[in-house]
Design an enzyme around this catalytic site. Structure first.
Site, PDB file in Angstrom:
ATOM      1  N   HIS A   1       3.765  -6.522  11.431  1.00  0.00           N
ATOM      2  CA  HIS A   1       3.486  -6.483   9.998  1.00  0.00           C
ATOM      3  C   HIS A   1       4.684  -6.904   9.156  1.00  0.00           C
ATOM      4  O   HIS A   1       4.514  -7.288   8.002  1.00  0.00           O
ATOM      5  CB  HIS A   1       3.016  -5.085   9.612  1.00  0.00           C
ATOM      6  CG  HIS A   1       2.350  -5.024   8.268  1.00  0.00           C
ATOM      7  ND1 HIS A   1       1.300  -5.842   7.910  1.00  0.00           N
ATOM      8  CD2 HIS A   1       2.599  -4.244   7.179  1.00  0.00           C
ATOM      9  CE1 HIS A   1       0.914  -5.570   6.676  1.00  0.00           C
ATOM     10  NE2 HIS A   1       1.693  -4.620   6.209  1.00  0.00           N
TER      11      HIS A   1
ATOM     12  N   TYR B   1       0.833  -1.205   0.000  1.00  0.00           N
ATOM     13  CA  TYR B   1       0.000   0.000   0.000  1.00  0.00           C
ATOM     14  C   TYR B   1       0.867   1.254   0.000  1.00  0.00           C
ATOM     15  O   TYR B   1       1.808   1.384   0.775  1.00  0.00           O
ATOM     16  CB  TYR B   1      -0.891  -0.010   1.227  1.00  0.00           C
ATOM     17  CG  TYR B   1      -1.918   1.098   1.270  1.00  0.00           C
ATOM     18  CD1 TYR B   1      -3.005   1.085   0.414  1.00  0.00           C
ATOM     19  CD2 TYR B   1      -1.804   2.147   2.177  1.00  0.00           C
ATOM     20  CE1 TYR B   1      -3.969   2.079   0.456  1.00  0.00           C
ATOM     21  CE2 TYR B   1      -2.759   3.149   2.226  1.00  0.00           C
ATOM     22  CZ  TYR B   1      -3.837   3.117   1.371  1.00  0.00           C
ATOM     23  OH  TYR B   1      -4.780   4.108   1.413  1.00  0.00           O
TER      24      TYR B   1
ATOM     25  N   SER C   1       1.196  -7.725   2.232  1.00  0.00           N
ATOM     26  CA  SER C   1       0.299  -6.662   2.683  1.00  0.00           C
ATOM     27  C   SER C   1      -0.750  -6.383   1.599  1.00  0.00           C
ATOM     28  O   SER C   1      -1.450  -7.299   1.185  1.00  0.00           O
ATOM     29  CB  SER C   1       1.100  -5.417   3.058  1.00  0.00           C
ATOM     30  OG  SER C   1       0.306  -4.476   3.732  1.00  0.00           O
TER      31      SER C   1
ATOM     32  N   ASP D   1       0.543  -8.472  14.285  1.00  0.00           N
ATOM     33  CA  ASP D   1       0.361  -7.503  13.191  1.00  0.00           C
ATOM     34  C   ASP D   1      -0.882  -6.661  13.452  1.00  0.00           C
ATOM     35  O   ASP D   1      -2.005  -7.167  13.408  1.00  0.00           O
ATOM     36  CB  ASP D   1       0.229  -8.261  11.867  1.00  0.00           C
ATOM     37  CG  ASP D   1       0.231  -7.348  10.656  1.00  0.00           C
ATOM     38  OD1 ASP D   1       0.057  -6.125  10.810  1.00  0.00           O
ATOM     39  OD2 ASP D   1       0.403  -7.873   9.540  1.00  0.00           O
TER      40      ASP D   1
END
Length: 329
Positions: A308, A92, A187, A273
């Site tokens: 993450h 992202y 992700s 995460d």
């Protein structure tokens, strides 16, 4: 960050009820039919990256609505025979960056296509080149909130379509074994790869880590950063929009794509995460392939003390060995 989601033994059994739209399949069939009318590759131009062990091309292919999407195509230098291919989707806020930034897959002997993210690229890395001409629909300033009020307007409808078309594009490029194409991402990129697995039935493999857009409704309650926070911030201002927003997001739900997937799959997740909560990842993993009539291979690698970043380079090493086992040299 302390552990905050379900314990691992519960995650391994976690299969929440899906609020899946009745027209989920028709929605995506119509979207992809519209995008697939023309030949996928617009142009390919060899570029000098300063690297001697890989060759790279600047590729433009047709994505959503036939619009141009940029990508880097990289392969081992001097290798003329057809290779298995990896289509990689970036995280992202990232674009495709510079061509020498991601050479792991080519160095491992694969043909590698790295897709640019339309309308992104300004938050991390070295930028992107693909605009999003449809970004004016009502929604927040970040991509995750653009067009949230209607599924046909939503940013991820366009980005997922681009991701599917990237597979068609790599299959049309020289030196690719079209029967051995894998989708890979982390992700947001993991969410895109999972969507592709549900929409492209003849993928050879899919590798996803910390995928976005999985278990979305719960993630909106749990996530403390990233794209889910952008959506929550939008809803904090537009207090009556939750029903419309959740309906839009239901068409992008990773667990729904996972149910339709056929390819062998490798997952990774950090159990701490807070960007892509682990319960969402397991909601997709535990339903993976359930509608296909046979259970495809699926492997999960959890990292109990990581967020993450998950397994980071340790996980990439596992992916390399796993993919070679699944698709060969």
């Amino acid at each position: 960050m302390p552990a905050f989601d379900l314990p691992l033994d519960e995650l391994q059994r976690y299969r929440p009820v899906l609020d899946e739209p009745a027209d989920f399949d028709a929605f995506w069939q119509d979207t992809l039919k519209e995008a697939g009318q023309a030949r996928p590759v617009v142009s390919q131009r060899r570029v000098d990256t300063g690297l001697r062990l890989v060759d790279t091309w600047d590729v433009v292919f047709r994505g959503f609505a036939g619009e141009p999407v940029f990508a880097w195509y990289t392969r081992p230098a001097g290798v003329s025979h057809s290779l298995p291919a990896v289509v990689e989707y970036a995280g992202y806020g990232r674009g495709r960056g510079l061509p020498h930034e991601r050479i792991t897959w080519a160095a491992a002997g694969f043909a590698h296509l790295l897709m640019d993210n339309r309308g992104q690229g300004d938050q991390y890395g070295c930028g992107g080149d693909t605009p999003d001409p449809h970004a004016s629909a009502p929604g927040g300033p970040g991509p995750a909130a653009r067009g949230l009020l209607a599924p046909h307007d939503y940013h991820y409808r366009r980005l997922i379509t681009d991701a599917v078309r990237a597979v068609a594009a790599v299959r049309a490029l020289p030196g690719v074994d079209a029967t051995r194409v894998a989708a890979v991402g982390n992700s947001q990129g993991g969410g895109l790869a999972l969507a592709v697995a549900g929409l492209v039935p003849d993928l050879a493999a899919v590798l996803v880590s910390a995928p976005l857009l999985c278990g979305i409704a719960r993630a909106l309650d749990l996530a403390g950063a990233g794209p889910y926070e952008e959506i929550a911030a939008y809803l904090a201002v537009h207090r009556g929009a939750a029903r419309a927003v959740l309906r839009t997001l239901s068409y992008m739900e990773g667990a729904s794509f996972a149910r339709r997937a056929h390819a062998p799959a490798h997952f990774g997740v950090g159990l701490r995460d807070t960007v892509c909560p682990p319960s969402g990842v397991y909601s997709a993993f535990n339903r993976y392939g359930e509608l296909t009539g046979r259970a495809p291979r699926r492997d999960m690698r959890p990292y109990p003390f990581n967020g993450h970043e998950g397994g980071d380079a340790v996980h990439v090493r596992e992916q390399l060995f796993w993919l070679r086992e699944v698709v060969g040299d």
